[in-house]
Scaffold this motif. Structure first.
Motif, PDB file in Angstrom:
ATOM      1  N   GLY A  87       1.081  -1.034  -0.273  1.00 54.40           N
ATOM      2  CA  GLY A  87      -0.274  -0.245  -0.263  1.00 54.40           C
ATOM      3  C   GLY A  87       0.906   1.328   0.196  1.00 54.40           C
ATOM      4  N   GLU A  88       2.662   1.682   0.129  1.00 50.98           N
ATOM      5  CA  GLU A  88       3.313   2.922   0.474  1.00 50.98           C
ATOM      6  C   GLU A  88       3.482   2.496  -1.319  1.00 50.98           C
ATOM      7  OE1 GLU A  88       7.330   1.750   1.700  1.00 50.98           O
ATOM      8  OE2 GLU A  88       6.747   0.883   3.046  1.00 50.98           O
ATOM      9  N   THR A  89       3.681   4.441  -1.169  1.00 48.13           N
ATOM     10  CA  THR A  89       3.819   4.438  -3.044  1.00 48.13           C
ATOM     11  C   THR A  89       5.135   4.734  -2.526  1.00 48.13           C
ATOM     12  OG1 THR A  89       2.095   6.211  -2.339  1.00 48.13           O
ATOM     13  CG2 THR A  89       3.178   6.762  -3.872  1.00 48.13           C
ATOM     14  N   LEU A  90       4.783   3.842  -4.394  1.00 47.39           N
ATOM     15  CA  LEU A  90       6.362   4.342  -4.959  1.00 47.39           C
ATOM     16  C   LEU A  90       7.426   5.125  -3.922  1.00 47.39           C
ATOM     17  CD1 LEU A  90       8.419   2.704  -7.446  1.00 47.39           C
ATOM     18  CD2 LEU A  90       7.841   4.046  -8.414  1.00 47.39           C
ATOM     19  N   PRO A  91       8.689   4.739  -3.413  1.00 45.16           N
ATOM     20  CA  PRO A  91       9.253   5.756  -2.654  1.00 45.16           C
ATOM     21  C   PRO A  91      10.589   6.214  -4.339  1.00 45.16           C
ATOM     22  CG  PRO A  91      10.008   3.357  -2.526  1.00 45.16           C
ATOM     23  CD  PRO A  91       8.940   3.127  -3.469  1.00 45.16           C
ATOM     24  N   THR A  92      10.552   7.291  -3.210  1.00 47.53           N
ATOM     25  CA  THR A  92      11.685   8.259  -3.984  1.00 47.53           C
ATOM     26  C   THR A  92      13.449   8.201  -3.826  1.00 47.53           C
ATOM     27  OG1 THR A  92      11.279  10.127  -3.323  1.00 47.53           O
ATOM     28  CG2 THR A  92      10.581  10.121  -5.553  1.00 47.53           C
ATOM     29  N   LEU A  93      14.105   8.064  -4.312  1.00 50.85           N
ATOM     30  CA  LEU A  93      15.753   7.564  -3.203  1.00 50.85           C
ATOM     31  C   LEU A  93      15.602   8.625  -2.259  1.00 50.85           C
ATOM     32  CD1 LEU A  93      17.874   6.052  -2.849  1.00 50.85           C
ATOM     33  CD2 LEU A  93      19.159   8.212  -3.952  1.00 50.85           C
ATOM     34  N   ALA A  94      15.129  10.029  -2.453  1.00 51.13           N
ATOM     35  CA  ALA A  94      15.736  10.979  -1.407  1.00 51.13           C
ATOM     36  C   ALA A  94      14.334  10.875  -0.427  1.00 51.13           C
ATOM     37  CB  ALA A  94      14.757  11.767  -1.694  1.00 51.13           C
ATOM     38  N   GLN A  95      13.215   9.760  -0.400  1.00 47.36           N
ATOM     39  CA  GLN A  95      12.276   9.592   0.699  1.00 47.36           C
ATOM     40  C   GLN A  95      12.897   8.263   1.913  1.00 47.36           C
ATOM     41  OE1 GLN A  95       8.974   8.130  -1.379  1.00 47.36           O
ATOM     42  NE2 GLN A  95       8.279  10.494  -1.484  1.00 47.36           N
ATOM     43  N   TYR A  96      13.537   7.080   0.559  1.00 47.79           N
ATOM     44  CA  TYR A  96      14.248   6.086   1.254  1.00 47.79           C
ATOM     45  C   TYR A  96      14.862   6.933   2.183  1.00 47.79           C
ATOM     46  CZ  TYR A  96      15.645   0.653   1.427  1.00 47.79           C
ATOM     47  OH  TYR A  96      15.867   0.231   1.264  1.00 47.79           O
ATOM     48  N   LEU A  97      15.787   7.829   2.132  1.00 47.80           N
ATOM     49  CA  LEU A  97      17.129   7.735   2.475  1.00 47.80           C
ATOM     50  C   LEU A  97      17.120   8.946   3.424  1.00 47.80           C
ATOM     51  CD1 LEU A  97      20.303   8.846   0.089  1.00 47.80           C
ATOM     52  CD2 LEU A  97      19.430   6.222   0.933  1.00 47.80           C
ATOM     53  N   GLU A  98      16.053  10.238   3.324  1.00 43.17           N
ATOM     54  CA  GLU A  98      15.850  10.184   5.252  1.00 43.17           C
ATOM     55  C   GLU A  98      15.078   9.968   6.239  1.00 43.17           C
ATOM     56  OE1 GLU A  98      12.018  12.822   3.177  1.00 43.17           O
ATOM     57  OE2 GLU A  98      13.635  13.720   2.223  1.00 43.17           O
ATOM     58  N   THR A  99      14.210   8.599   5.545  1.00 44.58           N
ATOM     59  CA  THR A  99      13.863   7.305   6.625  1.00 44.58           C
ATOM     60  C   THR A  99      15.891   6.592   7.049  1.00 44.58           C
ATOM     61  OG1 THR A  99      11.834   6.478   5.448  1.00 44.58           O
ATOM     62  CG2 THR A  99      12.975   5.060   6.906  1.00 44.58           C
ATOM     63  N   ALA A 100      16.366   6.290   6.207  1.00 43.53           N
ATOM     64  CA  ALA A 100      18.029   6.171   6.789  1.00 43.53           C
ATOM     65  C   ALA A 100      18.816   7.045   7.575  1.00 43.53           C
ATOM     66  CB  ALA A 100      18.837   5.842   5.653  1.00 43.53           C
ATOM     67  N   ILE A 101      18.352   7.969   7.788  1.00 41.92           N
ATOM     68  CA  ILE A 101      18.875   9.084   8.430  1.00 41.92           C
ATOM     69  C   ILE A 101      18.548   9.172  10.010  1.00 41.92           C
ATOM     70  CG2 ILE A 101      18.943  11.676   9.304  1.00 41.92           C
ATOM     71  CD1 ILE A 101      19.882  12.509   6.407  1.00 41.92           C
ATOM     72  N   ARG A 102      16.635   8.894  10.430  1.00 44.22           N
ATOM     73  CA  ARG A 102      16.414   8.395  11.025  1.00 44.22           C
ATOM     74  C   ARG A 102      16.581   6.559  11.401  1.00 44.22           C
ATOM     75  NH1 ARG A 102      11.812   6.942  11.648  1.00 44.22           N
ATOM     76  NH2 ARG A 102      10.666   6.750   8.829  1.00 44.22           N
ATOM     77  N   LEU A 103      17.230   5.924  11.054  1.00 45.56           N
ATOM     78  CA  LEU A 103      17.651   4.495  11.839  1.00 45.56           C
ATOM     79  C   LEU A 103      19.249   4.599  11.261  1.00 45.56           C
ATOM     80  CD1 LEU A 103      15.442   3.101   9.293  1.00 45.56           C
ATOM     81  CD2 LEU A 103      14.757   2.910  11.075  1.00 45.56           C
ATOM     82  N   PRO A 104      19.685   4.974  12.503  1.00 51.90           N
ATOM     83  CA  PRO A 104      21.345   5.460  12.206  1.00 51.90           C
ATOM     84  C   PRO A 104      22.201   3.750  12.251  1.00 51.90           C
ATOM     85  CG  PRO A 104      21.022   5.512  13.841  1.00 51.90           C
ATOM     86  CD  PRO A 104      19.175   6.092  13.514  1.00 51.90           C
TER      87      PRO A 104
END
Ligand code: MG
Length: 253
Positions: free
Chosen positions: A95-112
């Motif tokens: 159900g997620e919308t196709l992620p952009t790399l920017a969105q993916y990496l923004e999430t990664a910043i929160r998950l060190p």
């Protein structure tokens, strides 16, 4: 003095006996409730289970937007030939919308705690591969994620361009057609090969990789028996799997 040397050797032997392969979740940890391959949820879940890394695939649209998707096409639309607007509302299986790399990496910043195993996909046109590499490197740098990113690609053109732009980065080749020595001579750091290369086609490459300081990653290992075999092989640095929790259990035993 002699005792000290013996102590050092004993320590080294016992430490290497405990050397464990790193667990990389293939396309994130997607084989669980609410997740999907290459989704943001799959990255979050890979971090939640404590995987070493989360692997994901990146393509570039005709107007230069980087998107996380395994195939060159999505819903029949070829990503490199079409603008982002033509794919931006596509939904993943969870159900997620196709992620952009920017969105993916923004999430990664929160998950060190988790490494980003960043696959740049081969594109039909070499200039699109170059655009994809350049834009990906710029974004990773801008977001301060250089130290957490390890690059992989089936395209040697992509690998060599990455190495040129980021000489200190880890870059591993996926295609299985070059020996560890050839990889080292190109300045790359790893062989990330299909399991059949290491089990039957060129098993001698595992020793060769050790000899030349080339990192070894094997994909995509899901069968329990094979996971066990690779987990106890000290020449394997990383195992990429769709079953990261099972692999973690095997390693813990
Ligand atoms: Mg991939």
């Amino acid at each position: 003095m002699k005792n000290n040397i013996l102590l050092f050797v004993a320590l080294f032997v016992s430490l290497s006996a405990f050397a464990q392969p790193k667990v990389v979740a293939h396309r994130g940890y997607w084989d669980c409730e609410g997740s999907a391959q290459n989704s943001i949820k799959a990255l979050e879940m890979a971090a939640e289970i404590g995987a070493y890394g989360s692997e994901f695939d990146v393509n570039i649209t005709s107007d230069g937007v980087l998107v996380v998707n395994h195939d060159a096409t999505i819903n029949g639309i070829c990503i490199e030939d079409n603008p982002y607007s033509s794919i931006k509302d596509i939904k993943l299986k969870n159900g997620e919308t196709l992620p952009t790399l920017a969105q993916y990496l923004e999430t990664a910043i929160r998950l060190p705690g988790i490494q980003l195993i960043f696959e740049i996909k081969g594109h039909k046109l070499p200039e699109n591969e170059d655009r994809c590499v350049d834009a990906s490197v710029a974004m990773v740098k801008n977001m301060g994620l250089q130290d957490r990113t390890e690059w992989i690609s089936f395209s040697m053109r992509v690998c060599e361009r990455l190495h040129k732009l980021l000489p200190d980065a880890k870059v591993a080749y996926l295609n299985g057609t070059e020996s560890p020595l050839q990889i080292k001579e190109r300045g790359l750091t790893g062989v990330d090969y299909n399991q059949s290369i290491f089990t039957s086609k060129n098993p001698e490459w595992l020793d060769e990789a050790r000899q030349h300081g080339i990192e070894t990653n094997v994909w995509t290992v899901d069968k329990e028996e094979l996971l066990r075999q690779f987990a106890k092989d000290k020449r394997i640095d990383i195992i990429t799997t769709n079953k990261p929790v099972l692999l973690q259990q095997i390693i813990k035993e």
